[in-house]
Design a protein around this motif. Structure first.
Motif: not given
Length: 292
Positions: A78-81, A128-142
């Motif tokens: 968000s700082v960069g965006k 940054t959106e890719r990493m944010k989404t991947a981290l949220i998804d990963d935390a609930r599954n694998e």
């Protein structure tokens, strides 16, 4: 964006970046809830629409830290965006404004916002959106990712640098649309108020930003849903994400998470623009004193 037209580019960049960081951190639990809802759930399991219920459920079952999983990635992004968004929007706006009134037509306001959204997507938003989404998804599954850095290394190892740009098409469409509507709506309102000598106060800025956030949410939600599916921990192409939404929920699925996102954007729009105006007002005189 209502500041003096002579405002140096560094002020637009710094004030925009600071405003983006404050807005992202303050409203992140709503972003977390929205992302959770958009990611594919188990068949037959109802998805709550109330963002407060999702936030409360995650807090109860997983703790406070879970609500901020992936937050640092979003704040940094968000700082960069927003730094790039405000800078590019202000730059483009200066080129097309009416020299007498200092305002733009609604169409030019929207066009300036769209162009700045594309620039922001390429330079900061998609990775940054890719990493944010991947981290949220990963935390609930694998739970494969040990940290933000480990997540980035894993994505690059598996998919190369282009893996950080998974969902680029959906993200760019969303950013172009979102920035066009958000920046455009905000400035259309401000230009309208300026021509009628309506004073610009903190309350006015917050209200204008909130209205801009609501308009943006409804107009760009389908792009946001496709982007989220594309950027899950395992990733998917834009076409695959589109097809998976249709298969799971039908056309209505493209507006999945709208309530969640509204919970954030009503506040985020107000916070973003109010903080930006406040930061620009402080930085402008400071910079001018240093250059005298």
């Amino acid at each position: 964006m209502s500041h003096d037209p002579a405002t140096p580019w560094i002020v637009s960049l710094a004030a925009g970046g600071f405003a983006g960081a404050v807005e992202a951190f303050a409203t992140y639990p709503f972003e977390f809830a929205k992302t959770r809802v958009q990611l594919r759930e188990q068949k037959g399991v109802p998805t709550p629409r109330n963002p407060f219920l999702v936030v409360a459920g995650v807090y109860k079952n997983e703790g406070l830290s879970a609500l901020y999983k992936g937050c640092s990635a979003l704040v940094i992004g968000s700082v960069g965006k927003d730094g790039v968004r405000f800078l590019s929007f202000d730059t483009i706006k200066e080129k097309f404004k009416d020299p007498e009134t200092g305002t733009l037509t609604p169409l030019r306001n929207m066009g300036a916002g769209m162009a700045s959204g594309v620039v922001a997507s390429i330079t900061a938003v998609t990775p940054t959106e890719r990493m944010k989404t991947a981290l949220i998804d990963d935390a609930r599954n694998e739970k494969r990712y040990k940290s933000n850095v480990h997540a980035i290394k894993t994505v690059i190892a598996e998919d190369g640098v282009l893996g950080l740009y998974r969902g680029f098409a959906g993200t760019t469409l969303k950013q172009a649309g979102a920035t066009a509507f958000r920046m455009g709506t905000y400035n259309i309102l401000k230009d309208y108020e300026r021509t009628r000598n309506i004073p610009q106060t903190t309350l006015t800025n917050f209200a204008n930003g909130s209205v801009a956030g609501i308009v943006t949410t409804f107009a760009t939600q389908p792009f946001d849903t496709i982007k989220t599916r594309s950027q899950s921990s395992r990733g998917a192409t834009t076409v695959e994400a589109f097809q998976s939404v249709i298969a799971d929920y039908g056309v209505r699925g493209f507006w999945k998470g709208t309530t969640m996102r509204l919970g954030r954007t009503v506040f985020s729009g107000g916070i973003l623009f109010t903080t930006y105006e406040w930061a620009a007002a402080i930085l402008n005189p400071v910079l001018r004193k240093q250059t005298l």
